[in-house]
Write a protein that holds these residues in place. Structure first.
Motif, PDB file in Angstrom:
ATOM      1  N   LYS A   1     -49.843  42.398 -46.363  1.00  0.00           N
ATOM      2  CA  LYS A   1     -50.927  42.101 -45.437  1.00  0.00           C
ATOM      3  C   LYS A   1     -52.260  41.995 -46.179  1.00  0.00           C
ATOM      4  N   VAL A   2     -52.965  40.913 -45.944  1.00  0.00           N
ATOM      5  CA  VAL A   2     -54.308  40.730 -46.500  1.00  0.00           C
ATOM      6  C   VAL A   2     -55.251  41.560 -45.640  1.00  0.00           C
ATOM      7  N   GLU A   3     -56.116  42.360 -46.278  1.00  0.00           N
ATOM      8  CA  GLU A   3     -57.055  43.216 -45.566  1.00  0.00           C
ATOM      9  C   GLU A   3     -58.452  42.625 -45.593  1.00  0.00           C
ATOM     10  N   THR A   4     -59.096  42.596 -44.437  1.00  0.00           N
ATOM     11  CA  THR A   4     -60.499  42.202 -44.386  1.00  0.00           C
ATOM     12  C   THR A   4     -61.283  43.377 -43.832  1.00  0.00           C
ATOM     13  N   THR A   5     -62.236  43.845 -44.631  1.00  0.00           N
ATOM     14  CA  THR A   5     -63.066  44.984 -44.234  1.00  0.00           C
ATOM     15  C   THR A   5     -64.535  44.595 -44.389  1.00  0.00           C
ATOM     16  N   ALA A   6     -65.408  45.516 -44.089  1.00  0.00           N
ATOM     17  CA  ALA A   6     -66.838  45.268 -44.234  1.00  0.00           C
ATOM     18  C   ALA A   6     -67.208  44.948 -45.684  1.00  0.00           C
ATOM     19  N   SER A   7     -66.430  45.486 -46.628  1.00  0.00           N
ATOM     20  CA  SER A   7     -66.739  45.241 -48.039  1.00  0.00           C
ATOM     21  C   SER A   7     -66.066  43.976 -48.585  1.00  0.00           C
ATOM     22  N   GLY A   8     -65.304  43.259 -47.744  1.00  0.00           N
ATOM     23  CA  GLY A   8     -64.703  42.002 -48.176  1.00  0.00           C
ATOM     24  C   GLY A   8     -63.198  41.964 -47.970  1.00  0.00           C
ATOM     25  N   THR A   9     -62.600  40.884 -48.401  1.00  0.00           N
ATOM     26  CA  THR A   9     -61.164  40.676 -48.254  1.00  0.00           C
ATOM     27  C   THR A   9     -60.450  41.162 -49.506  1.00  0.00           C
ATOM     28  N   ARG A  10     -59.295  41.814 -49.309  1.00  0.00           N
ATOM     29  CA  ARG A  10     -58.484  42.314 -50.417  1.00  0.00           C
ATOM     30  C   ARG A  10     -57.073  41.767 -50.259  1.00  0.00           C
ATOM     31  N   TYR A  11     -56.502  41.323 -51.375  1.00  0.00           N
ATOM     32  CA  TYR A  11     -55.199  40.677 -51.397  1.00  0.00           C
ATOM     33  C   TYR A  11     -54.192  41.562 -52.134  1.00  0.00           C
ATOM     34  N   PRO A  12     -52.961  41.675 -51.611  1.00  0.00           N
ATOM     35  CA  PRO A  12     -51.971  42.554 -52.238  1.00  0.00           C
ATOM     36  C   PRO A  12     -51.304  41.939 -53.468  1.00  0.00           C
ATOM     37  N   ILE A  13     -51.076  42.786 -54.456  1.00  0.00           N
ATOM     38  CA  ILE A  13     -50.252  42.438 -55.606  1.00  0.00           C
ATOM     39  C   ILE A  13     -48.803  42.472 -55.123  1.00  0.00           C
ATOM     40  N   ALA A  14     -47.940  41.639 -55.686  1.00  0.00           N
ATOM     41  CA  ALA A  14     -46.534  41.584 -55.282  1.00  0.00           C
ATOM     42  C   ALA A  14     -45.900  42.976 -55.347  1.00  0.00           C
ATOM     43  N   PRO A  15     -45.163  43.352 -54.301  1.00  0.00           N
ATOM     44  CA  PRO A  15     -44.510  44.666 -54.291  1.00  0.00           C
ATOM     45  C   PRO A  15     -43.585  44.834 -55.496  1.00  0.00           C
ATOM     46  N   GLY A  16     -43.636  46.019 -56.092  1.00  0.00           N
ATOM     47  CA  GLY A  16     -42.766  46.324 -57.221  1.00  0.00           C
ATOM     48  C   GLY A  16     -43.292  45.870 -58.571  1.00  0.00           C
ATOM     49  N   TYR A  17     -44.523  45.353 -58.612  1.00  0.00           N
ATOM     50  CA  TYR A  17     -45.109  44.873 -59.869  1.00  0.00           C
ATOM     51  C   TYR A  17     -46.363  45.664 -60.215  1.00  0.00           C
ATOM     52  N   ARG A  18     -46.490  45.948 -61.501  1.00  0.00           N
ATOM     53  CA  ARG A  18     -47.735  46.464 -62.063  1.00  0.00           C
ATOM     54  C   ARG A  18     -48.288  45.301 -62.876  1.00  0.00           C
ATOM     55  N   VAL A  19     -49.469  44.848 -62.545  1.00  0.00           N
ATOM     56  CA  VAL A  19     -50.002  43.607 -63.111  1.00  0.00           C
ATOM     57  C   VAL A  19     -51.098  43.904 -64.125  1.00  0.00           C
ATOM     58  N   ASN A  20     -51.013  43.212 -65.270  1.00  0.00           N
ATOM     59  CA  ASN A  20     -52.031  43.347 -66.307  1.00  0.00           C
ATOM     60  C   ASN A  20     -53.296  42.604 -65.905  1.00  0.00           C
ATOM     61  N   VAL A  21     -54.421  43.245 -66.120  1.00  0.00           N
ATOM     62  CA  VAL A  21     -55.734  42.636 -65.909  1.00  0.00           C
ATOM     63  C   VAL A  21     -56.249  42.244 -67.288  1.00  0.00           C
ATOM     64  N   ARG A  22     -56.676  41.000 -67.422  1.00  0.00           N
ATOM     65  CA  ARG A  22     -57.069  40.464 -68.726  1.00  0.00           C
ATOM     66  C   ARG A  22     -58.523  40.008 -68.727  1.00  0.00           C
ATOM     67  N   THR A  23     -59.070  39.815 -69.917  1.00  0.00           N
ATOM     68  CA  THR A  23     -60.470  39.417 -70.057  1.00  0.00           C
ATOM     69  C   THR A  23     -60.696  37.933 -69.793  1.00  0.00           C
ATOM     70  N   GLY A  24     -59.647  37.165 -69.643  1.00  0.00           N
ATOM     71  CA  GLY A  24     -59.764  35.734 -69.378  1.00  0.00           C
ATOM     72  C   GLY A  24     -58.502  35.195 -68.741  1.00  0.00           C
TER      73      GLY A  24
END
Length: 105
Positions: free
Chosen positions: A17-40
């Motif tokens: 479920k995509v969440e929309t709150t006062a601070s903005g919209t947040r999108y879910p990472i695929a269940p069961g995955y830990r995702v690397n955040v990269r500089t580019g």
């Protein structure tokens, strides 16, 4: 369908479920995955952190880069989630293909 199966299906749907709150919209990472955040926008860029299971992220802008295959298909889009931090859109449930945020400069 048993009660336990129905409860599991509901829990899986909540994870996507995509969440929309006062601070903005947040999108879910695929269940069961830990995702690397990269500089580019590519796997050759340095990893700055790894997102935990069940994380929901903001997407401030998107940028084309290396083509990556993940649970949501193959995409060359990379999502900017913080200053200088990108994740492949192939691992983020946005509800549609293509851009859902402005293009990064």
């Amino acid at each position: 369908m048993g009660v336990e199966e129905h409860t599991q299906d509901r829990a899986a749907a909540e994870e996507l479920k995509v969440e929309t709150t006062a601070s903005g919209t947040r999108y879910p990472i695929a269940p069961g995955y830990r995702v690397n955040v990269r500089t580019g926008p590519g796997t050759d860029y340095r990893i700055v952190r790894t997102l935990p299971y069940g994380q929901k992220i903001p997407i401030y802008c998107q940028k084309p880069g290396e083509r990556v295959t993940g649970p949501y298909g193959t995409s060359n889009l990379w999502d900017n989630i913080a200053n200088g931090q990108f994740v492949s859109d192939a691992y983020v449930y946005t509800g549609r293909d293509g851009y859902i945020a402005p293009r990064c400069d």
